[in-house]
Design a protein around this motif. Sequence first.
Motif, PDB file in Angstrom:
ATOM      1  N   MET B 106      37.799  36.689  37.540  1.00  0.00           N
ATOM      2  CA  MET B 106      37.512  36.304  38.468  1.00  0.00           C
ATOM      3  C   MET B 106      38.420  34.579  38.876  1.00  0.00           C
ATOM      4  O   MET B 106      37.510  33.875  38.309  1.00  0.00           O
ATOM      5  CB  MET B 106      37.164  36.663  39.365  1.00  0.00           C
ATOM      6  N   VAL B 107      39.342  34.520  39.070  1.00  0.00           N
ATOM      7  CA  VAL B 107      39.893  32.828  39.431  1.00  0.00           C
ATOM      8  C   VAL B 107      40.594  32.608  41.012  1.00  0.00           C
ATOM      9  O   VAL B 107      40.835  33.285  41.172  1.00  0.00           O
ATOM     10  CB  VAL B 107      40.894  33.175  38.337  1.00  0.00           C
ATOM     11  N   GLY B 108      40.036  31.625  41.001  1.00  0.00           N
ATOM     12  CA  GLY B 108      40.988  31.018  42.002  1.00  0.00           C
ATOM     13  C   GLY B 108      39.999  29.355  42.344  1.00  0.00           C
ATOM     14  O   GLY B 108      39.283  29.037  41.388  1.00  0.00           O
ATOM     15  N   LYS B 114      36.129  33.886  45.185  1.00  0.00           N
ATOM     16  CA  LYS B 114      35.659  34.805  44.017  1.00  0.00           C
ATOM     17  C   LYS B 114      34.036  35.542  44.963  1.00  0.00           C
ATOM     18  O   LYS B 114      34.432  37.043  43.590  1.00  0.00           O
ATOM     19  CB  LYS B 114      35.795  33.732  43.002  1.00  0.00           C
ATOM     20  N   THR B 115      33.251  34.240  44.564  1.00  0.00           N
ATOM     21  CA  THR B 115      31.926  35.166  44.157  1.00  0.00           C
ATOM     22  C   THR B 115      31.803  36.718  45.654  1.00  0.00           C
ATOM     23  O   THR B 115      31.477  37.474  44.684  1.00  0.00           O
ATOM     24  CB  THR B 115      30.957  33.837  44.551  1.00  0.00           C
ATOM     25  N   THR B 117      33.939  38.007  46.517  1.00  0.00           N
ATOM     26  CA  THR B 117      35.313  39.330  46.563  1.00  0.00           C
ATOM     27  C   THR B 117      34.473  40.232  44.658  1.00  0.00           C
ATOM     28  O   THR B 117      34.731  40.880  44.989  1.00  0.00           O
ATOM     29  CB  THR B 117      36.402  38.674  46.026  1.00  0.00           C
ATOM     30  N   THR B 118      33.990  39.456  44.087  1.00  0.00           N
ATOM     31  CA  THR B 118      33.253  39.883  43.138  1.00  0.00           C
ATOM     32  C   THR B 118      32.396  41.259  43.844  1.00  0.00           C
ATOM     33  O   THR B 118      32.066  41.744  42.371  1.00  0.00           O
ATOM     34  CB  THR B 118      32.583  38.782  41.845  1.00  0.00           C
ATOM     35  N   ASP B 191      32.446  36.076  36.889  1.00  0.00           N
ATOM     36  CA  ASP B 191      33.215  34.649  38.465  1.00  0.00           C
ATOM     37  C   ASP B 191      32.935  33.538  37.889  1.00  0.00           C
ATOM     38  O   ASP B 191      31.978  33.553  37.227  1.00  0.00           O
ATOM     39  CB  ASP B 191      31.663  35.689  39.750  1.00  0.00           C
ATOM     40  N   GLY B 194      35.632  27.482  41.020  1.00  0.00           N
ATOM     41  CA  GLY B 194      36.410  27.428  41.426  1.00  0.00           C
ATOM     42  C   GLY B 194      37.540  26.028  40.808  1.00  0.00           C
ATOM     43  O   GLY B 194      36.644  25.203  40.556  1.00  0.00           O
ATOM     44  N   VAL B 221      41.794  35.393  43.022  1.00  0.00           N
ATOM     45  CA  VAL B 221      41.743  35.422  44.628  1.00  0.00           C
ATOM     46  C   VAL B 221      42.061  34.258  45.349  1.00  0.00           C
ATOM     47  O   VAL B 221      41.902  33.604  45.400  1.00  0.00           O
ATOM     48  CB  VAL B 221      40.282  35.440  44.138  1.00  0.00           C
ATOM     49  N   THR B 249      41.833  37.083  50.910  1.00  0.00           N
ATOM     50  CA  THR B 249      40.799  37.345  51.507  1.00  0.00           C
ATOM     51  C   THR B 249      41.244  36.203  52.479  1.00  0.00           C
ATOM     52  O   THR B 249      41.946  35.654  53.012  1.00  0.00           O
ATOM     53  CB  THR B 249      39.349  35.917  50.650  1.00  0.00           C
TER      54      THR B 249
END
Lengths: 278, 298
Positions: B106-108, B114-115, B117-118, B191, B194, B221, B249
Amino acid sequence: VPRRTLDDAMLEEIEDLLVASDMGVETALRVTANLAEGRMGRRLSVPEIKEILAGEVARIMEGVARPMPLYPKRPQVVLVVGVNGSGKTTTIGKLASQFRAAGKTVVIAAGDTFRAAAVEQLQVWGQRAGVPVLTAAQGSDPASLAFDAMERAGRDGADLLLIDTAGRLQNRQDLMEELAKIVRVIRKKDPSAPHNTLLVIDATTGQNALSQVEIFQKIADVSGLVMTKLDGTAKGGVLVALADRFGLPIHAIGVGEQIDDLAPFDPQEFARALTGAA
Amino acid sequence: MFENLADRLGGVFDRLTRQGALTEADVQTAMREVRTALLEADVSLPVAREFTRAIERKATGQQVTKSVTPGQQVVKIVHDELVRVLGGETDPGPLKIDNPPAPILMVGLQGGGKTTTTAKLARRLKEREGKKVLMASLDTNRPAAMEQLAILGQQIGVDTLPIVPGEDPVAIARRAKTQASLGGYDVYMLDTAGRLHIDEVLIQQAADVRDVVKPRETLLVVDGLTGQVAVEVAKEFDDKIGVSGVVLTRMDGDGRGGAALSMRSVTGKPIRFVGLGEKLDALETFDPERIAGRILGM
Ligand SMILES: Nc1nc2c(ncn2[C@@H]2O[C@H](COP(=O)(O)OP(=O)(O)OP(=O)(O)O)[C@@H](O)[C@H]2O)c(=O)[nH]1
Ligand SMILES: Nc1nc2c(ncn2[C@@H]2O[C@H](COP(=O)(O)OP(=O)(O)OP(=O)(O)O)[C@@H](O)[C@H]2O)c(=O)[nH]1
Ligand SMILES: [K+]
Ligand SMILES: [Mg+2]
Ligand SMILES: [Mg+2]
């Protein structure tokens, strides 16, 4: 330096440059029109145009560039609000550090009782800034924490009380009502508080920032803005649209994730970065 | 706050009220409005430009059916094209997470979600597909980021990799990989902290993590409220780290979500999910129709 005649095609390119900064079409058109006034048909170089544009933008922004006002109130209550992830908690850490460096005694209240580890995150910032952090259990009422924090800050004779809040989207009525309640409860303790209500806006945000300001202002009486993440490539052009429409002061900008990465808002510098003027 | 495309075009065509085919002049007038509507919805300028050109080609000469006005006709053309671009030509199929343990990276940018959404995705994989999931936080940067993921793991009953203070992200990724194999996990989710798309050091660090785990999916994300910078962000993350899908998101907000079109057009990568709230069940699969309607303010 090559020069071109200022014509409609060129104005369109200028408008595009502004739109690409997130200024929004309406404001971009207005700024472009200001630039065009009395200059149509003149031969101008690109650096000259950028210079003029930067001047236009800076002129709009000058009126709103103002540091967060300090009042002879003890505690001066600063409520920090905004949508999720915009940088509220980090900004509080940075502000606490700055005020402390300026010789103020500061207390922080961890008013985000919702998000996982929001309190722990703020506690780390409190340590970094050398400032106590008042907390309540996860899931507890943020309004009563704010109330308790005011009492405690009053007892301790603190100059400033910085209150963090959970991130909330402005169209979520339930959460906005929760925020309104926090403000009501604070006012029970001190009718003149919160003395500052800072809305934190992420520079990557597009036109939704207009709706953020409009609704947060309505619900929580926003008194000033902080724009974060200007260390990225987002230009934050929506600030120009905001200045134009709401005229709220811009107190500071976030330029990184470290404790010192909070700078005063400098309209000249902002305008140059936005327009690409040298 | 912004006028929707139907109203804009209504205004333009009211003055024209023609019947028959859409002439070049009609279409050009309409395109100005389409462009403005897209930009107000935060579609990035180059994408809006390209999109309007495609529409212009499609619309010119089209017969206006009796039952609709020229304005409605153009809105329909724009809407259909939006759905087409947002959905892509081919169905991306399910996430590529057979072959256990399958890594998902997961990146962004900072604060995109991210967290959260993970955890949402882990919950979904566990509950809908019966997967045994391990989550690991590689965020050594943000205060209490690891605690955040650990708490979310407890809330959804998904294991998190034990926190070892002082370990660097690549080492954590290695440990997660080992733990996922030994522990019989189907999926392990990484995760990350950022990072700005222009932060060369941190982008390289994410690329190093990628090289260690060889993720089956790398999800970018992105905040659904993102403005013009969306194109640049998507391009940089895709070029430097490689992205297999996008998660948008904060689509529970009142943003128009034009970033969806920007991301999709620039990377060609599918938008997999949309986040619709802070709660851990607030994740839905992406529906091009819905986002198209939103972008147009309908
Ligand atoms: N690059 C950069 N990152 C920032 C800046 N300000 C905050 N961040 C990062 O943005 C992310 C979110 O910041 P937070 O302070 O947690 O945001 P928040 O508004 O409190 O978030 P919620 O409480 O979840 O709504 C973190 O990773 C921060 O390090 C900034 O000025 N520049
Ligand atoms: N309303 C809403 N909030 C969301 C959504 N997804 C995440 N959030 C919130 O956004 C904020 C930031 O989320 P995080 O998951 O911490 O974001 P992150 O990308 O991990 O942040 P960093 O690790 O600091 O880069 C939190 O307040 C989340 O609750 C969503 O779909 N809708
Ligand atoms: K953001
Ligand atoms: Mg916070
Ligand atoms: Mg995180």
